[in-house]
Each structure stands twice: as C-alpha cells, then as structure tokens.
Design an enzyme around this catalytic site. Structure first.
Site, PDB file in Angstrom:
ATOM      1  N   ARG A  60      49.243  15.346  32.139  1.00 24.95           N
ATOM      2  CA  ARG A  60      50.258  14.069  32.794  1.00 24.95           C
ATOM      3  C   ARG A  60      50.949  14.436  33.911  1.00 24.95           C
ATOM      4  O   ARG A  60      51.483  13.131  34.347  1.00 24.95           O
ATOM      5  CB  ARG A  60      51.156  14.255  31.325  1.00 24.95           C
ATOM      6  CG  ARG A  60      50.698  13.943  30.057  1.00 24.95           C
ATOM      7  CD  ARG A  60      49.954  12.576  29.892  1.00 24.95           C
ATOM      8  NE  ARG A  60      49.525  12.366  28.734  1.00 24.95           N
ATOM      9  CZ  ARG A  60      48.914  11.341  28.196  1.00 24.95           C
ATOM     10  NH1 ARG A  60      48.962  10.250  28.901  1.00 24.95           N
ATOM     11  NH2 ARG A  60      48.924  11.100  26.827  1.00 24.95           N
TER      12      ARG A  60
ATOM     13  N   ARG B 141      49.343  16.872  20.203  1.00 31.42           N
ATOM     14  CA  ARG B 141      49.933  17.290  18.950  1.00 31.42           C
ATOM     15  C   ARG B 141      49.825  18.957  18.525  1.00 31.42           C
ATOM     16  O   ARG B 141      50.688  19.444  18.150  1.00 31.42           O
ATOM     17  CB  ARG B 141      49.016  16.764  17.793  1.00 31.42           C
ATOM     18  CG  ARG B 141      49.034  15.195  17.517  1.00 31.42           C
ATOM     19  CD  ARG B 141      50.681  14.972  17.470  1.00 31.42           C
ATOM     20  NE  ARG B 141      51.324  15.300  16.406  1.00 31.42           N
ATOM     21  CZ  ARG B 141      52.375  15.430  16.209  1.00 31.42           C
ATOM     22  NH1 ARG B 141      53.311  15.008  16.664  1.00 31.42           N
ATOM     23  NH2 ARG B 141      53.009  16.301  14.978  1.00 31.42           N
TER      24      ARG B 141
ATOM     25  N   GLN C  51      65.315   4.146  15.817  1.00 35.49           N
ATOM     26  CA  GLN C  51      65.689   2.870  15.918  1.00 35.49           C
ATOM     27  C   GLN C  51      66.065   2.190  14.485  1.00 35.49           C
ATOM     28  O   GLN C  51      66.833   1.086  14.644  1.00 35.49           O
ATOM     29  CB  GLN C  51      64.668   1.761  16.757  1.00 35.49           C
ATOM     30  CG  GLN C  51      64.667   2.173  17.984  1.00 35.49           C
ATOM     31  CD  GLN C  51      63.684   1.371  18.840  1.00 35.49           C
ATOM     32  OE1 GLN C  51      62.856   1.030  18.363  1.00 35.49           O
ATOM     33  NE2 GLN C  51      64.091   0.901  20.122  1.00 35.49           N
TER      34      GLN C  51
ATOM     35  N   ARG D 167      51.228  11.949  21.400  1.00 28.14           N
ATOM     36  CA  ARG D 167      49.678  12.241  21.262  1.00 28.14           C
ATOM     37  C   ARG D 167      49.215  13.648  21.547  1.00 28.14           C
ATOM     38  O   ARG D 167      48.279  14.055  21.015  1.00 28.14           O
ATOM     39  CB  ARG D 167      48.769  11.464  22.315  1.00 28.14           C
ATOM     40  CG  ARG D 167      48.950   9.743  22.069  1.00 28.14           C
ATOM     41  CD  ARG D 167      48.252   9.119  23.279  1.00 28.14           C
ATOM     42  NE  ARG D 167      48.838   7.639  22.935  1.00 28.14           N
ATOM     43  CZ  ARG D 167      48.220   6.742  23.924  1.00 28.14           C
ATOM     44  NH1 ARG D 167      47.596   7.135  25.133  1.00 28.14           N
ATOM     45  NH2 ARG D 167      48.610   5.432  23.767  1.00 28.14           N
TER      46      ARG D 167
END
Length: 250
Positions: A200, A97, A107, A95
């Site tokens: 964060r 950016r 995957q 998120r």
C-alpha cells in the site's frame, strides 16, 4: 462540515516483553520490547540465548529479514488508531486479513448528521474541483439528515427508540459517499504490517491509502526500527511520497 486533508495515525498499543529468568538472553545494543520479543523467539529455536555471534538486537533482526525468517516477527503486535481517513480507504485496508484485527466506527449506531469528509488527494489544491466535490458532500449530508428524520417517523410504531434510530441510520447511510470520514483501530503483527506497507505504500497503490501507509511506516520506523529499517521513503514520479522495501516478502 469538517474536512480532512491528511490522516492522523496514533500508536495505541505496543508489545511488553517479560524475559524468563531461566532463559536470559545476552542482549546487545539498543532495542524495544517488541524487537527483543522477536529476538528471544528466534533464539529459542536454536537455544542460542548466549548470543554466540555477539550481534546487537537490530543487527540480529536485520539478518532475520535478510534470511526471510519472518515468522518470528509475528510475535510482536502494534495497534494504531486511524482518524481522518475515508471509508474508501478502510474498504481497501480490511482486505488485509492475515495477522490483522479491526474495530471500526459503526454508521448504524453513530449519528452522521455532522459527518466529516476526507478530501481526495487528487483534488487537493484545485479550487474548482474541490468546490464541486464539497457541494456533493454537503448535498449528501443534507439528504442523510432528511432521510433519518423521515424514517424515524415512518417507524414510529416501534416503541424502542434506540432500535428505531438504528433502523433509520442504517438505511439513510446509503446516501453517504465513500469520502465520509471514519475512525478505526488496527492491530497487526510486525510481519503483517510489513506486507501491508509493501503493497500500500508502493507507487501503484490508491493515493489515500498510500498516503496513510507512508505515515504509518514513519511511525513504525520510529517505534521499532529493527522491523522496518529496510523500507525507504522517496518522492515518486507523480510527485507524491511512496516507499519501497529491500527485503521482499519477509
């Protein structure tokens, strides 16, 4: 089934500064190429290469942070390899950016039959909780393997086996949990890293990405202290490490 209890963060690229011969700076003090690049860019704005204030590079950058002139930090990019992190973490990380670039394990192409998983920090050390969680991971992995096998048969009419395998894996991955381990290369400039780490590594962040942010902060503080010296790591009320910053939104 391999389980990860903490992330592995590796520096894979750093700036390389080449000083122009016709615009030499009067460097003072210890510094890295990334820090010198930021100082050079800042001094160019005022053509102050002769260093009138006689500041060491990291003292100069400290003043840059204090004044909020963070644009010069955008010239220095650092690339980190993240391993032992979950797709839950990367869903949040990407998120961010502005100033970042990402390349993550796919995957669709990579076989997850022997996938690893990241134990959520909240249940580490609680044997009963971890056993329940582990059973779910093992069940999801078995289902994934079974689905891939059945889907390969279902699409047997497709001659290109590589394409058929991709189709099977992209459908079967839907049963894999957010805790599935992934790998990602993250490149960001110093200003972008500061913004991400401020958000964060804080107490309000999700536990796993907070743990990663603290680990990344430690690495970046060793690599380029002039950019990240105003971050302080501490043990929060929840008994887990967090970090706070002196110069907000540089």
């Amino acid at each position: 089934m391999e389980l990860f209890y903490e992330p592995k963060v590796t520096l894979v690229a750093r700036p390389h500064f080449v000083e122009p011969e016709h615009l030499p700076v009067s460097w003072l003090g210890e510094s890295t190429d990334g820090e010198r690049l930021a100082e050079f860019a800042g001094r160019l704005c005022y053509m102050s290469q002769h260093n009138p204030a006689k500041r060491e590079t990291r003292e100069y950058l400290e003043n840059i942070k204090k004044q909020g002139h963070g644009s010069v930090l955008e010239h220095s990019n650092y690339s980190l390899l993240l391993e032992g992190v979950s797709r839950s973490l990367t869903h949040e990380l990407v998120r961010h950016r502005a100033g970042f670039a990402y390349s993550q394990l796919s995957q669709r192409y990579v076989d997850e039959s022997n996938a690893s998983f990241v134990v959520p920090p909240a249940i580490i050390g609680e044997e009963k909780l971890e056993n329940v969680w582990r059973e779910e991971m093992e069940g999801a992995q078995r289902t994934y393997v079974s689905l891939v096998e059945q889907l390969m048969e279902r699409y047997g009419w497709i001659a290109d086996r590589v394409h058929r395998r991709k189709m099977a894996r992209e459908a079967a991955r839907a049963v894999l949990p957010n805790a599935t381990e992934t790998k990602i290369v993250v490149t960001g400039n110093a200003r972008a890293w500061r913004t991400m780490l401020e958000l964060r590594a804080g107490e309000g962040a999700e536990m796993e990405i907070r743990r990663f942010a603290v680990a990344a902060l430690r690495l970046l503080q060793r690599e380029a202290p002039g950019f990240f010296s105003d971050f302080v790591i501490y043990v929060a009320e929840d008994r887990r490490e967090a970090a706070k910053v002196e110069y907000h939104k540089v």
